[in-house]
Design a protein around this motif. Structure first.
Motif, PDB file in Angstrom:
ATOM      1  N   GLY A 229       0.753  -1.237   0.000  1.00  0.00           N
ATOM      2  CA  GLY A 229       0.000   0.000   0.000  1.00  0.00           C
ATOM      3  C   GLY A 229       0.784   1.288   0.000  1.00  0.00           C
ATOM      4  N   PHE A 230       2.067   1.245  -0.352  1.00  0.00           N
ATOM      5  CA  PHE A 230       2.844   2.478  -0.398  1.00  0.00           C
ATOM      6  C   PHE A 230       2.478   3.281  -1.647  1.00  0.00           C
ATOM      7  CE2 PHE A 230       5.309  -0.253   2.399  1.00  0.00           C
ATOM      8  CZ  PHE A 230       5.568   0.614   3.460  1.00  0.00           C
ATOM      9  N   ALA A 231       2.491   4.605  -1.484  1.00  0.00           N
ATOM     10  CA  ALA A 231       1.970   5.494  -2.526  1.00  0.00           C
ATOM     11  C   ALA A 231       2.998   5.854  -3.581  1.00  0.00           C
ATOM     12  CB  ALA A 231       1.420   6.774  -1.891  1.00  0.00           C
ATOM     13  N   GLY A 232       4.222   5.383  -3.465  1.00  0.00           N
ATOM     14  CA  GLY A 232       5.252   5.679  -4.444  1.00  0.00           C
ATOM     15  C   GLY A 232       6.625   5.478  -3.851  1.00  0.00           C
ATOM     16  N   THR A 233       7.639   5.647  -4.702  1.00  0.00           N
ATOM     17  CA  THR A 233       9.022   5.478  -4.249  1.00  0.00           C
ATOM     18  C   THR A 233       9.874   6.699  -4.608  1.00  0.00           C
ATOM     19  OG1 THR A 233       9.705   4.339  -6.294  1.00  0.00           O
ATOM     20  CG2 THR A 233       8.869   2.969  -4.483  1.00  0.00           C
ATOM     21  N   ARG A 234       9.213   7.811  -4.836  1.00  0.00           N
ATOM     22  CA  ARG A 234       9.895   9.063  -5.127  1.00  0.00           C
ATOM     23  C   ARG A 234       9.622  10.059  -4.008  1.00  0.00           C
ATOM     24  NH1 ARG A 234      13.655   9.256  -9.362  1.00  0.00           N
ATOM     25  NH2 ARG A 234      12.753   8.477 -11.286  1.00  0.00           N
ATOM     26  N   ASN A 235      10.427  11.149  -3.993  1.00  0.00           N
ATOM     27  CA  ASN A 235      10.264  12.147  -2.938  1.00  0.00           C
ATOM     28  C   ASN A 235      10.277  13.553  -3.527  1.00  0.00           C
ATOM     29  OD1 ASN A 235      13.026  12.797  -3.381  1.00  0.00           O
ATOM     30  ND2 ASN A 235      13.666  11.230  -1.922  1.00  0.00           N
ATOM     31  N   SER A 236      10.491  14.558  -2.705  1.00  0.00           N
ATOM     32  CA  SER A 236      10.355  15.945  -3.150  1.00  0.00           C
ATOM     33  C   SER A 236      11.424  16.361  -4.155  1.00  0.00           C
ATOM     34  CB  SER A 236      10.398  16.888  -1.950  1.00  0.00           C
ATOM     35  OG  SER A 236      11.672  16.879  -1.330  1.00  0.00           O
ATOM     36  N   HIS A 237      12.509  15.608  -4.262  1.00  0.00           N
ATOM     37  CA  HIS A 237      13.560  15.942  -5.225  1.00  0.00           C
ATOM     38  C   HIS A 237      13.171  15.544  -6.651  1.00  0.00           C
ATOM     39  CE1 HIS A 237      16.661  17.195  -2.352  1.00  0.00           C
ATOM     40  NE2 HIS A 237      16.176  16.255  -1.563  1.00  0.00           N
ATOM     41  N   TYR A 238      12.130  14.721  -6.782  1.00  0.00           N
ATOM     42  CA  TYR A 238      11.687  14.274  -8.105  1.00  0.00           C
ATOM     43  C   TYR A 238      10.518  15.138  -8.540  1.00  0.00           C
ATOM     44  CZ  TYR A 238      10.353  11.128 -11.896  1.00  0.00           C
ATOM     45  OH  TYR A 238      10.056  10.595 -13.124  1.00  0.00           O
ATOM     46  N   LYS A 239      10.674  15.883  -9.610  1.00  0.00           N
ATOM     47  CA  LYS A 239       9.694  16.890 -10.022  1.00  0.00           C
ATOM     48  C   LYS A 239       8.778  16.443 -11.155  1.00  0.00           C
ATOM     49  CE  LYS A 239      11.756  19.630  -7.116  1.00  0.00           C
ATOM     50  NZ  LYS A 239      11.138  19.891  -5.787  1.00  0.00           N
ATOM     51  N   LYS A 240       8.998  15.250 -11.714  1.00  0.00           N
ATOM     52  CA  LYS A 240       8.202  14.803 -12.853  1.00  0.00           C
ATOM     53  C   LYS A 240       6.974  14.033 -12.382  1.00  0.00           C
ATOM     54  CE  LYS A 240      12.435  14.243 -15.606  1.00  0.00           C
ATOM     55  NZ  LYS A 240      13.290  13.290 -16.345  1.00  0.00           N
ATOM     56  N   PRO A 241       5.999  13.828 -13.273  1.00  0.00           N
ATOM     57  CA  PRO A 241       4.838  13.001 -12.908  1.00  0.00           C
ATOM     58  C   PRO A 241       5.254  11.549 -12.708  1.00  0.00           C
ATOM     59  CG  PRO A 241       4.407  14.325 -14.884  1.00  0.00           C
ATOM     60  CD  PRO A 241       5.872  14.419 -14.618  1.00  0.00           C
ATOM     61  N   GLY A 242       4.435  10.823 -11.961  1.00  0.00           N
ATOM     62  CA  GLY A 242       4.702   9.408 -11.742  1.00  0.00           C
ATOM     63  C   GLY A 242       5.583   9.199 -10.537  1.00  0.00           C
ATOM     64  N   GLN A 243       5.060   8.548  -9.532  1.00  0.00           N
ATOM     65  CA  GLN A 243       5.776   8.418  -8.265  1.00  0.00           C
ATOM     66  C   GLN A 243       6.359   7.027  -8.022  1.00  0.00           C
ATOM     67  OE1 GLN A 243       6.452  11.046  -6.031  1.00  0.00           O
ATOM     68  NE2 GLN A 243       5.849  12.070  -7.941  1.00  0.00           N
ATOM     69  N   PHE A 244       6.259   6.151  -9.010  1.00  0.00           N
ATOM     70  CA  PHE A 244       6.793   4.794  -8.849  1.00  0.00           C
ATOM     71  C   PHE A 244       7.962   4.553  -9.789  1.00  0.00           C
ATOM     72  CE2 PHE A 244       2.512   4.354  -7.211  1.00  0.00           C
ATOM     73  CZ  PHE A 244       2.686   3.525  -6.107  1.00  0.00           C
ATOM     74  N   ALA A 245       8.985   3.890  -9.280  1.00  0.00           N
ATOM     75  CA  ALA A 245      10.113   3.464 -10.101  1.00  0.00           C
ATOM     76  C   ALA A 245      10.774   2.224  -9.514  1.00  0.00           C
ATOM     77  CB  ALA A 245      11.147   4.581 -10.234  1.00  0.00           C
ATOM     78  N   ASP A 246      10.793   2.143  -8.181  1.00  0.00           N
ATOM     79  CA  ASP A 246      11.567   1.122  -7.474  1.00  0.00           C
ATOM     80  C   ASP A 246      10.640   0.052  -6.905  1.00  0.00           C
ATOM     81  OD1 ASP A 246      14.252   2.876  -7.200  1.00  0.00           O
ATOM     82  OD2 ASP A 246      12.495   4.116  -6.762  1.00  0.00           O
ATOM     83  N   TYR A 247      11.118  -1.189  -6.961  1.00  0.00           N
ATOM     84  CA  TYR A 247      10.291  -2.305  -6.513  1.00  0.00           C
ATOM     85  C   TYR A 247      11.147  -3.341  -5.810  1.00  0.00           C
ATOM     86  CZ  TYR A 247       6.992  -0.177  -9.763  1.00  0.00           C
ATOM     87  OH  TYR A 247       6.181   0.717 -10.417  1.00  0.00           O
ATOM     88  N   MET A 248      10.486  -4.102  -4.927  1.00  0.00           N
ATOM     89  CA  MET A 248      11.144  -5.233  -4.282  1.00  0.00           C
ATOM     90  C   MET A 248      10.150  -6.394  -4.269  1.00  0.00           C
ATOM     91  SD  MET A 248      13.116  -5.434  -0.602  1.00  0.00           S
ATOM     92  CE  MET A 248      14.540  -4.488  -1.160  1.00  0.00           C
ATOM     93  N   LEU A 249      10.609  -7.556  -4.692  1.00  0.00           N
ATOM     94  CA  LEU A 249       9.746  -8.733  -4.789  1.00  0.00           C
ATOM     95  C   LEU A 249      10.375  -9.888  -4.034  1.00  0.00           C
ATOM     96  CD1 LEU A 249      10.005  -7.323  -7.923  1.00  0.00           C
ATOM     97  CD2 LEU A 249       7.920  -8.698  -8.153  1.00  0.00           C
ATOM     98  N   ILE A 250       9.513 -10.788  -3.544  1.00  0.00           N
ATOM     99  CA  ILE A 250       9.980 -11.941  -2.780  1.00  0.00           C
ATOM    100  C   ILE A 250       9.106 -13.139  -3.116  1.00  0.00           C
ATOM    101  CG2 ILE A 250       8.509 -11.471  -0.765  1.00  0.00           C
ATOM    102  CD1 ILE A 250      10.998 -12.188   0.980  1.00  0.00           C
ATOM    103  N   ASN A 251       9.661 -14.329  -2.991  1.00  0.00           N
ATOM    104  CA  ASN A 251       8.884 -15.524  -3.333  1.00  0.00           C
ATOM    105  C   ASN A 251       8.133 -16.100  -2.142  1.00  0.00           C
ATOM    106  OD1 ASN A 251      11.253 -16.473  -2.049  1.00  0.00           O
ATOM    107  ND2 ASN A 251      11.154 -18.432  -3.147  1.00  0.00           N
TER     108      ASN A 251
END
Length: 277
Positions: A229-251
């Motif tokens: 349920g996290f709303a994104g992986t970007r912060n105030s230093h990122y000025k472009k649209p779209g707040q997701f880029a980073d992911y972590m997956l587990i089996n």
């Protein structure tokens, strides 16, 4: 977010972070030192052994960025009890005014020396090594996988990370992105044995509804950023649209003691992903 109070001292801690070329190193280095991950998967790492300069400049047309010239060295010095592995994707040049300096760019993995590395694989998820210049977009992208023994939990764990290709058109699905997901899976499988706990992570440069994440889900991996349920992986230093880029997956989600996206402190234009097993 899931958490199990009182178990943190028994947990294996994995951090994944795009380091933004060390632009915020004065905040990043103390944070990494304090957090003390057993495994640090770091993308966007600069390595310029030909110079002792602290800062150089990256130039690509009107795209100009300050770069911590020896970011790999800086992090390695901050984590002296870790084994450091640098995996270059390309060698180009950075600039000190009008003076050019050869500089390698890629990702790095840092593993605490108490954690035995019992398998390792390095390769490319897009193109191959670019020895003369960073290359045309979308540029070469590397990945690194390790298999370690987790004495805290008496099991083997494989951890593989990549920096997904950047497409100037955006983060849409492309055949190249689908292929890089398959290559990432292949590299992970090369370093994984049956019964291992499997972790994949990185700056994938895709959206949550991407084909990349569907391919990884079809392989039996559960994505934690959106799944918790996290709303994104970007912060105030990122000025472009779209707040997701980073992911972590587990089996195996039952192995997750705690997972969080760290919004404070801001140590890059990406947020650290922090997993305790």
């Amino acid at each position: 977010m899931s958490g199990f109070p009182g178990l943190q001292d028994q947990a294996m801690r994995i951090m994944c972070l795009n380091g933004w070329g060390g632009k915020l190193h004065e905040d990043l280095l103390p944070y990494v030192e304090k957090t003390a991950p057993d495994i640090l998967c770091l993308q966007e790492v600069v390595h310029s052994p030909a110079t002792a300069k602290d800062w150089l400049t990256y130039r690509d047309g009107d795209h100009i960025l300050p770069q911590r010239a020896n970011f790999f060295r800086d992090v390695a010095r901050t984590l002296p009890d870790h084994t450091a592995v640098f995996c270059p994707a390309a060698q180009g040049v950075l600039w000190d005014k009008d003076q050019s300096t050869p500089s390698q760019w890629g990702l790095a993995t840092f593993v605490h020396k108490s954690v035995p590395i019992i398998g390792q694989v390095q390769g490319f998820v897009h193109k191959g090594y670019s020895p003369v210049g960073y290359g045309d977009h979308p540029r070469s992208r590397s990945a690194h996988g390790i298999r370690v023994y987790d004495y805290k939990n008496n099991r083997s764990v494989s951890v593989t990370h990549m920096h997904g290709l950047r497409d100037l058109r955006g983060k849409m699905d492309t055949p190249e992105r689908a292929e890089q997901a398959r290559r990432l899976l292949d590299l992970s499988r090369q370093v994984t044995e049956p019964e291992d706990l499997i972790v994949l992570c990185g700056d994938f440069n895709v959206e949550p509804d991407s084909e990349t994440l569907r391919i990884l889900a079809d392989a039996g991996l559960v994505e934690l950023v959106t799944g918790q349920g996290f709303a994104g992986t970007r912060n105030s230093h990122y000025k472009k649209p779209g707040q997701f880029a980073d992911y972590m997956l587990i089996n195996d989600v039952e192995a997750v003691r705690e997972f969080t996206v760290v919004y404070d402190p801001e140590v890059s234009d990406h947020c650290p992903l922090l997993l305790d097993l």
